[in-house]
Design an enzyme around this catalytic site. Structure first.
Site, PDB file in Angstrom:
ATOM      1  N   HIS A   1     -74.643   4.576  26.398  1.00  0.00           N
ATOM      2  CA  HIS A   1     -73.354   4.505  26.843  1.00  0.00           C
ATOM      3  C   HIS A   1     -72.365   4.362  25.837  1.00  0.00           C
ATOM      4  O   HIS A   1     -71.372   4.037  25.995  1.00  0.00           O
ATOM      5  CB  HIS A   1     -73.144   3.615  27.978  1.00  0.00           C
ATOM      6  CG  HIS A   1     -73.821   3.724  29.255  1.00  0.00           C
ATOM      7  ND1 HIS A   1     -74.088   2.820  30.509  1.00  0.00           N
ATOM      8  CD2 HIS A   1     -74.481   4.795  29.690  1.00  0.00           C
ATOM      9  CE1 HIS A   1     -74.778   3.488  31.229  1.00  0.00           C
ATOM     10  NE2 HIS A   1     -75.233   4.652  30.929  1.00  0.00           N
TER      11      HIS A   1
ATOM     12  N   CYS B   1     -61.941  10.611  18.107  1.00  0.00           N
ATOM     13  CA  CYS B   1     -60.915  11.363  18.001  1.00  0.00           C
ATOM     14  C   CYS B   1     -60.954  12.496  19.283  1.00  0.00           C
ATOM     15  O   CYS B   1     -62.015  13.192  19.332  1.00  0.00           O
ATOM     16  CB  CYS B   1     -60.528  12.110  16.696  1.00  0.00           C
ATOM     17  SG  CYS B   1     -59.302  13.481  16.869  1.00  0.00           S
TER      18      CYS B   1
ATOM     19  N   CYS C   1     -60.916  16.278  17.378  1.00  0.00           N
ATOM     20  CA  CYS C   1     -62.128  16.597  16.661  1.00  0.00           C
ATOM     21  C   CYS C   1     -63.344  16.089  16.601  1.00  0.00           C
ATOM     22  O   CYS C   1     -64.389  16.359  16.121  1.00  0.00           O
ATOM     23  CB  CYS C   1     -61.447  16.699  15.115  1.00  0.00           C
ATOM     24  SG  CYS C   1     -61.600  15.158  14.246  1.00  0.00           S
TER      25      CYS C   1
HETATM   26  P1  OAD Z   1     -74.967  -4.412  36.090  1.00  0.00           P
HETATM   27  O1  OAD Z   1     -73.646  -5.307  36.013  1.00  0.00           O
HETATM   28  O2  OAD Z   1     -74.992  -3.237  37.163  1.00  0.00           O
HETATM   29  O3  OAD Z   1     -76.161  -5.225  36.200  1.00  0.00           O
HETATM   30  C1  OAD Z   1     -76.499  -6.335  35.571  1.00  0.00           C
HETATM   31  C2  OAD Z   1     -77.906  -6.841  36.161  1.00  0.00           C
HETATM   32  O4  OAD Z   1     -78.237  -7.922  35.157  1.00  0.00           O
HETATM   33  C3  OAD Z   1     -77.950  -7.040  37.710  1.00  0.00           C
HETATM   34  O5  OAD Z   1     -79.113  -6.499  38.274  1.00  0.00           O
HETATM   35  C4  OAD Z   1     -78.284  -8.704  37.498  1.00  0.00           C
HETATM   36  O6  OAD Z   1     -79.054  -9.191  38.227  1.00  0.00           O
HETATM   37  C5  OAD Z   1     -79.015  -8.873  35.915  1.00  0.00           C
HETATM   38  N1  OAD Z   1     -78.672 -10.012  35.512  1.00  0.00           N
HETATM   39  C6  OAD Z   1     -77.592 -10.807  35.338  1.00  0.00           C
HETATM   40  N2  OAD Z   1     -77.532 -12.150  34.435  1.00  0.00           N
HETATM   41  C7  OAD Z   1     -78.911 -11.726  34.139  1.00  0.00           C
HETATM   42  C8  OAD Z   1     -79.815 -12.653  33.107  1.00  0.00           C
HETATM   43  N3  OAD Z   1     -79.290 -13.690  32.525  1.00  0.00           N
HETATM   44  N4  OAD Z   1     -81.134 -12.096  32.989  1.00  0.00           N
HETATM   45  C9  OAD Z   1     -81.631 -11.199  33.534  1.00  0.00           C
HETATM   46  N5  OAD Z   1     -80.803 -10.481  34.387  1.00  0.00           N
HETATM   47  C10 OAD Z   1     -79.540 -10.762  34.517  1.00  0.00           C
HETATM   48  O7  OAD Z   1     -75.294  -3.812  34.692  1.00  0.00           O
HETATM   49  P2  OAD Z   1     -75.883  -2.449  34.124  1.00  0.00           P
HETATM   50  O8  OAD Z   1     -76.965  -2.328  35.105  1.00  0.00           O
HETATM   51  O9  OAD Z   1     -76.135  -2.634  32.758  1.00  0.00           O
HETATM   52  O10 OAD Z   1     -71.616   1.748  32.402  1.00  0.00           O
HETATM   53  O11 OAD Z   1     -74.595  -1.544  34.444  1.00  0.00           O
HETATM   54  C11 OAD Z   1     -74.899   0.074  34.386  1.00  0.00           C
HETATM   55  C12 OAD Z   1     -73.749   0.493  33.707  1.00  0.00           C
HETATM   56  O12 OAD Z   1     -72.798   0.370  34.954  1.00  0.00           O
HETATM   57  C13 OAD Z   1     -72.891   0.005  32.591  1.00  0.00           C
HETATM   58  O13 OAD Z   1     -73.465   0.301  31.339  1.00  0.00           O
HETATM   59  C14 OAD Z   1     -71.820   0.488  32.754  1.00  0.00           C
HETATM   60  C15 OAD Z   1     -71.568   0.249  34.256  1.00  0.00           C
HETATM   61  O14 OAD Z   1     -70.552   1.080  34.890  1.00  0.00           O
HETATM   62  C16 OAD Z   1     -70.607   2.369  31.853  1.00  0.00           C
HETATM   63  O15 OAD Z   1     -69.753   1.768  31.461  1.00  0.00           O
HETATM   64  C17 OAD Z   1     -70.894   4.060  31.651  1.00  0.00           C
END
Ligand code: OAD
Length: 234
Positions: free
Chosen positions: A119, A127, A130
């Site tokens: 991501h 930019c 470009c």
């Molecule tokens: P989320 O915020 O959706 O999920 C975080 C996960 O981490 C949850 O399932 C929690 O239960 C778990 N969690 C929290 N603390 C933890 C810990 N200490 N140890 C283990 N697990 C833990 O985050 P992502 O799955 O990364 O995209 O979200 C995916 C994408 O959604 C992100 O990259 C971002 C967001 O919109 C973009 O910005 C394109």
């Protein structure tokens, strides 16, 4: 930890090739907010106001301010025991790839080498005209071609960098063990790497505080904090 922790340890020890997918939960213990769940960024902010090409076109200043704020949090944060455990694991494996959905640089700072940023990266800007990339700088964000720059991250409605996704897919499909850490597994195509690893024959281990939509298909789902489980697992 649940009953499969011992089996998971054995799979990891025996694996020649390991692929890892991390999400915001991997950096939560470093003080970086996750997106979903209690205290998640999407509880307090609307993605359509801050993390879409349309939002940037409407109000680039607001979007930059939001990323500046997040950049400050990341800059002050330190890698946690989970990041360090993954970096150490890499040193012991013939093949190791870490695909992260995180835009922070904590895996790099913990010493991981073969990292794929699915991501994008919060310390990169690109930019609009470009596509030249820069390390983030202070001051006016104007490219040498005269175009303005935007945060080098993937926004809603945008595709993932193709080469990065392909490398991650290859790693997931050729590994002996896939380790999935701290992702809610609801954002695609990153989440599809999990069933891909499974279909390709890897043992899949999930480490998460909670159940996810993938918990039922993985070989071992370990409930708890990455910073506590990973050091004991690896
Ligand atoms: P989320 O915020 O959706 O999920 C975080 C996960 O981490 C949850 O399932 C929690 O239960 C778990 N969690 C929290 N603390 C933890 C810990 N200490 N140890 C283990 N697990 C833990 O985050 P992502 O799955 O990364 O995209 O979200 C995916 C994408 O959604 C992100 O990259 C971002 C967001 O919109 C973009 O910005 C394109």
């Amino acid at each position: 930890m649940t009953g499969c922790a011992t089996a998971a340890k054995g799979w990891l020890r025996a694996a020649k090739s390991v692929a890892v997918l991390t999400g915001a939960g991997a950096s939560a213990e470093s003080g970086i907010p996750t997106f979903r769940g209690a205290g998640g960024l999407w509880r307090n902010y609307k993605p359509e106001d801050l993390a879409t090409p349309g939002a940037f076109a409407r109000d680039p200043k607001l979007v930059w301010e939001w990323y500046d704020w997040r950049r400050e949090i990341v800059a002050k944060a330190q890698p946690n025991a989970g990041h360090y455990a993954l970096a150490k694991l890499e040193q012991h494996k013939a093949a190791f790839t870490l695909a992260t959905q995180n835009v922070d640089d904590l895996h790099e700072r913990a010493g991981s080498k073969n990292i794929i940023h699915l991501h994008g990266e919060i310390f990169v800007e690109r930019c609009l005209k470009c596509a030249k990339e820069y390390r983030h700088r202070k001051g006016p964000h104007v490219c040498e071609c005269g175009g303005i720059t935007r945060p080098g991250v993937v926004w809603f409605g945008e595709g993932l960098p193709e080469a990065a996704l392909k490398r991650a897919m290859d790693a997931m499909c050729s590994c002996d063990v896939a380790l999935i850490v701290g992702t809610s597994a609801v954002v695609y195509p990153a989440a599809s790497l999990i069933p891909l690893a499974k279909r390709c024959g890897a043992k899949v281990i999930e480490v998460n505080l909670e159940e996810t939509p993938m918990s039922g298909i993985v070989d071992c789902s370990l409930k708890g904090k990455g910073g506590e489980i990973l050091p004991t697992l690896l």
